[in-house]
Design an enzyme around this catalytic site. Structure first.
Site, PDB file in Angstrom:
ATOM      1  N   LYS A   1       1.576  -3.282   6.483  1.00 51.79           N
ATOM      2  CA  LYS A   1       2.032  -3.341   4.994  1.00 51.79           C
ATOM      3  C   LYS A   1       3.602  -3.522   4.734  1.00 51.79           C
ATOM      4  O   LYS A   1       4.041  -4.052   4.209  1.00 51.79           O
ATOM      5  CB  LYS A   1       1.466  -2.546   4.147  1.00 51.79           C
ATOM      6  CG  LYS A   1      -0.352  -2.640   4.102  1.00 51.79           C
ATOM      7  CD  LYS A   1      -0.374  -4.015   3.335  1.00 51.79           C
ATOM      8  CE  LYS A   1      -1.980  -4.436   3.311  1.00 51.79           C
ATOM      9  NZ  LYS A   1      -2.078  -5.608   2.692  1.00 51.79           N
TER      10      LYS A   1
ATOM     11  N   TYR B   1      -2.043   0.511   9.910  1.00 47.48           N
ATOM     12  CA  TYR B   1      -2.341  -0.136   8.636  1.00 47.48           C
ATOM     13  C   TYR B   1      -1.153   0.040   7.729  1.00 47.48           C
ATOM     14  O   TYR B   1      -0.452  -1.079   7.404  1.00 47.48           O
ATOM     15  CB  TYR B   1      -3.416   0.221   7.875  1.00 47.48           C
ATOM     16  CG  TYR B   1      -3.597  -0.117   6.364  1.00 47.48           C
ATOM     17  CD1 TYR B   1      -3.841  -1.452   6.267  1.00 47.48           C
ATOM     18  CD2 TYR B   1      -3.486   1.062   5.407  1.00 47.48           C
ATOM     19  CE1 TYR B   1      -3.817  -1.887   4.862  1.00 47.48           C
ATOM     20  CE2 TYR B   1      -3.536   0.555   3.979  1.00 47.48           C
ATOM     21  CZ  TYR B   1      -3.715  -0.970   3.765  1.00 47.48           C
ATOM     22  OH  TYR B   1      -3.811  -1.465   2.524  1.00 47.48           O
TER      23      TYR B   1
ATOM     24  N   SER C   1       0.840  -1.064  -0.033  1.00 48.29           N
ATOM     25  CA  SER C   1      -0.162   0.001  -0.013  1.00 48.29           C
ATOM     26  C   SER C   1       0.868   1.225   0.305  1.00 48.29           C
ATOM     27  O   SER C   1       1.890   1.138   0.582  1.00 48.29           O
ATOM     28  CB  SER C   1      -0.838  -0.019   1.389  1.00 48.29           C
ATOM     29  OG  SER C   1      -1.586   1.323   1.402  1.00 48.29           O
TER      30      SER C   1
END
Ligand code: UDP
Length: 318
Positions: free
Chosen positions: A144, A140, A116
């Site tokens: 990643k 998040y 991402s």
């Protein structure tokens, strides 16, 4: 024929990947725990294993007969990750570690990973290249980034052939012979689907109108999901033993929240009811990709613009 394991193949992006891989002549196994995906989205030509990437036995079962993996399964909401950072570390990092361990046992060495742009955090350049510093501004993005680092380690130690694709904002839908494959999260947090859900009673919330951008709303780089999956199919063919590459996937153009709302209003022929509210936690102001590396390494270019994305989302919801 090559069989590919698609983890998270019941989700929005994964289900479209499954369908497009099958149409391109691959055989496909899906591993999905249906926590956020939908069984009905899985192409009936695929083999389905219902299970989690936290369960090694399910992974081992799903890897049978596979030569490569496209790894989509994971938690993917910035806001939720701020509230539940441990959950994001567990599912995204432990889950990916389990997957790599089982791939090693099964002798499967090729992987394309759904990373991402959130790994970059608040960028300092106007467009973000793969050389830009990784400095995630939410759990998040941090999860990643950890998986990208894990892939680099495993390519060096175990000869894994890996590409991490760092997605910017994915939108759009795919029409198949059995209907539209589209984004249908509950609750939905993403901008474009939410635009078409907006009503006078429940208007679209515009998160922050005091950002340092031309119209004061956040700027993002939107890529059509079909272009995104075409890049994955190229990546599957481009992975090299003992190499890990990071490649951005976007359109290379930035649009503000207000510009996306205008495009959606044109596509639907109606005004989009909206209200201005506070900034959302974890959002950077601007995130736009440099996609030169994807063009060069994958010999790929995005073909579908923002209008195509909003039209497909509108048509798939109506
Ligand atoms: N956004 C918004 N209202 C919404 C959903 C999103 O204003 O209901 C904004 C959000 O703050 C961000 C952009 O739209 O600037 C894209 O957000 P999205 O959640 O779609 O993707 P993200 O950038 O978080 O991956």
């Amino acid at each position: 024929m090559t069989r590919v394991l698609v983890t998270g193949g019941a989700g929005y992006i994964g289900s479209i990947a499954v369908s497009m891989l099958l149409d391109s002549g691959y055989e496909v196994t899906v591993l999905d725990d249906l926590s956020t995906g939908h069984k009905s989205a899985i192409d009936s030509r695929a083999t389905f294993v219902e299970g989690s990437i936290l369960d090694s036995a399910s992974i081992a079962q799903s890897l049978q007969g596979c030569e490569a993996v496209i790894h989509f399964a994971g938690k993917s909401l910035v806001g939720e990750s701020v509230e539940k950072p441990q959950l994001y570390m567990q599912v995204n990092v432990e889950g990916s570690t389990n997957l790599l361990n089982e791939m090693k046992s099964a002798g499967v060495k090729k992987i394309v990973f759904s990373s991402s742009a959130a790994t970059y955090g608040e960028p300092t350049e106007s467009t973000v290249s793969e050389e830009s510093a990784a400095n995630p501004s939410n759990p998040y993005g941090a999860s990643k980034l950890k998986v990208d680092e894990l892939l680099a380690e495993r390519s060096a130690s175990d000869g894994v052939a890996a590409i991490s694709l760092r997605y910017f904002n994915v939108a759009g839908a795919l029409k198949t012979s059995s209907g539209w494959l589209r984004e249908r999260h509950d609750p939905e947090t993403h901008l474009i689907p939410n635009i078409f859900k907006a009503t006078q009673e429940f208007p679209l919330k515009v998160f922050g109108t005091d950002w340092p951008t031309p119209d004061k709303t956040c700027v993002r780089d939107y890529i059509h999901v079909v272009d995104l999956i075409n890049a994955h199919i190229s990546a599957l063919k481009s992975v090299q033993p003992a190499h890990h590459q990071i490649i951005n996937l976007g359109s290379g153009d930035g649009y503000s929240v207000r510009q996306v709302i205008e495009a959606a209003a044109r596509a639907s022929g109606r005004e989009i009811p909206s209200i201005d509210v506070e900034r959302r936690a974890g959002d950077p102001a601007v995130l736009v990709a440099s996609i030169e590396k994807a063009k060069k390494v994958l010999r790929w270019s995005p073909m579908r613009d923002l209008n195509a994305m909003v039209e497909d989302v509108f048509n798939s919801a109506n």
